[in-house]
Design a protein around this motif. Structure first.
Motif, PDB file in Angstrom:
ATOM      1  N   VAL A  28     -26.660 -36.905   4.716  1.00  0.00           N
ATOM      2  CA  VAL A  28     -27.775 -37.759   4.493  1.00  0.00           C
ATOM      3  C   VAL A  28     -28.200 -38.302   5.589  1.00  0.00           C
ATOM      4  O   VAL A  28     -27.535 -39.262   6.257  1.00  0.00           O
ATOM      5  CB  VAL A  28     -26.941 -38.835   3.317  1.00  0.00           C
ATOM      6  CG1 VAL A  28     -28.468 -39.834   3.188  1.00  0.00           C
ATOM      7  CG2 VAL A  28     -26.698 -38.211   2.074  1.00  0.00           C
ATOM      8  N   ASN A  29     -29.433 -37.887   6.114  1.00  0.00           N
ATOM      9  CA  ASN A  29     -30.001 -38.453   7.109  1.00  0.00           C
ATOM     10  C   ASN A  29     -31.422 -39.061   7.021  1.00  0.00           C
ATOM     11  O   ASN A  29     -32.189 -38.259   6.356  1.00  0.00           O
ATOM     12  CB  ASN A  29     -30.021 -37.287   8.382  1.00  0.00           C
ATOM     13  CG  ASN A  29     -30.366 -37.894   9.679  1.00  0.00           C
ATOM     14  OD1 ASN A  29     -29.854 -38.895  10.062  1.00  0.00           O
ATOM     15  ND2 ASN A  29     -31.067 -37.151  10.329  1.00  0.00           N
ATOM     16  N   ASN A  30     -31.741 -40.038   7.762  1.00  0.00           N
ATOM     17  CA  ASN A  30     -33.156 -40.594   7.839  1.00  0.00           C
ATOM     18  C   ASN A  30     -33.504 -40.947   6.240  1.00  0.00           C
ATOM     19  O   ASN A  30     -34.710 -40.723   6.107  1.00  0.00           O
ATOM     20  CB  ASN A  30     -34.032 -39.583   8.460  1.00  0.00           C
ATOM     21  CG  ASN A  30     -33.823 -39.519   9.674  1.00  0.00           C
ATOM     22  OD1 ASN A  30     -33.161 -40.367  10.480  1.00  0.00           O
ATOM     23  ND2 ASN A  30     -33.765 -38.377  10.417  1.00  0.00           N
ATOM     24  N   GLN A  31     -32.256 -41.571   5.543  1.00  0.00           N
ATOM     25  CA  GLN A  31     -33.000 -41.914   4.079  1.00  0.00           C
ATOM     26  C   GLN A  31     -32.258 -43.032   3.899  1.00  0.00           C
ATOM     27  O   GLN A  31     -31.064 -43.563   4.509  1.00  0.00           O
ATOM     28  CB  GLN A  31     -32.464 -41.010   3.130  1.00  0.00           C
ATOM     29  CG  GLN A  31     -33.036 -39.728   3.120  1.00  0.00           C
ATOM     30  CD  GLN A  31     -32.923 -38.601   2.065  1.00  0.00           C
ATOM     31  OE1 GLN A  31     -31.483 -38.430   1.798  1.00  0.00           O
ATOM     32  NE2 GLN A  31     -33.777 -37.963   1.285  1.00  0.00           N
ATOM     33  N   TRP A  32     -32.791 -43.865   3.050  1.00  0.00           N
ATOM     34  CA  TRP A  32     -32.069 -45.077   2.531  1.00  0.00           C
ATOM     35  C   TRP A  32     -30.924 -44.747   1.447  1.00  0.00           C
ATOM     36  O   TRP A  32     -31.176 -44.127   0.562  1.00  0.00           O
ATOM     37  CB  TRP A  32     -33.076 -46.152   1.838  1.00  0.00           C
ATOM     38  CG  TRP A  32     -34.195 -46.646   2.704  1.00  0.00           C
ATOM     39  CD1 TRP A  32     -35.347 -46.153   2.958  1.00  0.00           C
ATOM     40  CD2 TRP A  32     -33.759 -47.722   3.564  1.00  0.00           C
ATOM     41  NE1 TRP A  32     -35.958 -46.991   3.922  1.00  0.00           N
ATOM     42  CE2 TRP A  32     -35.101 -47.671   4.445  1.00  0.00           C
ATOM     43  CE3 TRP A  32     -32.929 -48.801   3.949  1.00  0.00           C
ATOM     44  CZ2 TRP A  32     -35.305 -48.910   5.478  1.00  0.00           C
ATOM     45  CZ3 TRP A  32     -33.099 -49.566   4.700  1.00  0.00           C
ATOM     46  CH2 TRP A  32     -34.184 -49.608   5.780  1.00  0.00           C
ATOM     47  N   ILE A  33     -30.027 -45.437   1.462  1.00  0.00           N
ATOM     48  CA  ILE A  33     -28.471 -45.365   0.984  1.00  0.00           C
ATOM     49  C   ILE A  33     -27.859 -46.757   0.497  1.00  0.00           C
ATOM     50  O   ILE A  33     -28.367 -47.508   1.180  1.00  0.00           O
ATOM     51  CB  ILE A  33     -27.568 -44.166   1.326  1.00  0.00           C
ATOM     52  CG1 ILE A  33     -27.153 -44.888   2.701  1.00  0.00           C
ATOM     53  CG2 ILE A  33     -28.032 -42.826   1.502  1.00  0.00           C
ATOM     54  CD1 ILE A  33     -25.890 -44.082   3.425  1.00  0.00           C
ATOM     55  N   GLY A  34     -26.998 -46.651  -0.203  1.00  0.00           N
ATOM     56  CA  GLY A  34     -26.254 -48.053  -0.383  1.00  0.00           C
ATOM     57  C   GLY A  34     -25.864 -48.534   0.833  1.00  0.00           C
ATOM     58  O   GLY A  34     -25.860 -48.019   2.153  1.00  0.00           O
ATOM     59  N   THR A  35     -25.137 -49.668   1.037  1.00  0.00           N
ATOM     60  CA  THR A  35     -24.658 -50.615   2.142  1.00  0.00           C
ATOM     61  C   THR A  35     -23.713 -49.644   3.116  1.00  0.00           C
ATOM     62  O   THR A  35     -24.012 -49.807   4.434  1.00  0.00           O
ATOM     63  CB  THR A  35     -24.055 -51.762   1.819  1.00  0.00           C
ATOM     64  OG1 THR A  35     -24.997 -52.325   0.883  1.00  0.00           O
ATOM     65  CG2 THR A  35     -23.903 -52.836   2.978  1.00  0.00           C
ATOM     66  N   ALA A  36     -22.866 -49.172   2.480  1.00  0.00           N
ATOM     67  CA  ALA A  36     -21.957 -48.237   3.430  1.00  0.00           C
ATOM     68  C   ALA A  36     -21.276 -46.963   2.203  1.00  0.00           C
ATOM     69  O   ALA A  36     -21.595 -47.265   0.947  1.00  0.00           O
ATOM     70  CB  ALA A  36     -20.647 -48.988   3.665  1.00  0.00           C
TER      71      ALA A  36
END
Length: 160
Positions: A28-36
């Motif tokens: 998962v690169n250059n995307q918004w995800i959870g905090t960690a």
């Protein structure tokens, strides 16, 4: 067919969610995800809580003592690139007085609920957050979701 077991935690504070714009990742690169979040270690395959707490500590320096109300709320399945991806999504509250965390994986940013819909996110995460905003934030249920090309079908996972 291979399985990829992953976990993610979404931290809340004052009606906002802390998301990570992940950079430099091979999955998962250059995307918004959870905090960690990240991949399970072999010893964690039956303990997603241990995995999410390890990832939180490694990526932000936060520990179990810095958060409260940690709960597994969603488990999703998606078939992609010849593997089945199983994601475990947790939510927790950052305790009052805890300093703003930083991440070793990218840029952390707080978002209001209204700001979430336009963000570039992985498929399962986007639909999980949509469901959480519409349904899940109002209860404490555990939901399972199976991905399809245009969404995710969610059902409450009952104990029977």
């Amino acid at each position: 067919m291979q399985f990829r077991h992953m976990t993610s935690v979404y931290l809340r504070r004052d009606g906002r969610l802390l998301l990570l714009y992940r950079t430099g990742s091979r999955v998962v690169n250059n995307q918004w995800i959870g905090t960690a979040g990240g991949h399970f270690e072999p010893s964690e395959l039956n303990d997603p809580t241990a995995c999410v707490l390890r990832e939180l500590r490694e990526e932000t320096g936060l520990t179990a003592g810095d958060i409260e109300h940690l709960a597994l709320r969603y488990v999703t399945l998606r078939r992609k690139n010849g593997e089945i991806r199983q994601n475990h999504y947790f939510f927790a509250d950052l305790k009052p007085g805890i300093a703003e965390p930083a991440s070793t994986e990218g840029r952390l940013q707080w978002f209001s609920e209204a700001e979430l819909s336009g963000l570039d996110m992985p498929h399962s995460a986007r639909y999980m957050l949509e469901h959480w905003l519409a349904v899940g934030r109002y209860d404490d249920r555990l939901y399972g979701g199976v991905s399809r090309a245009d969404g995710v079908d969610f059902h409450e996972l009952n104990d029977f």
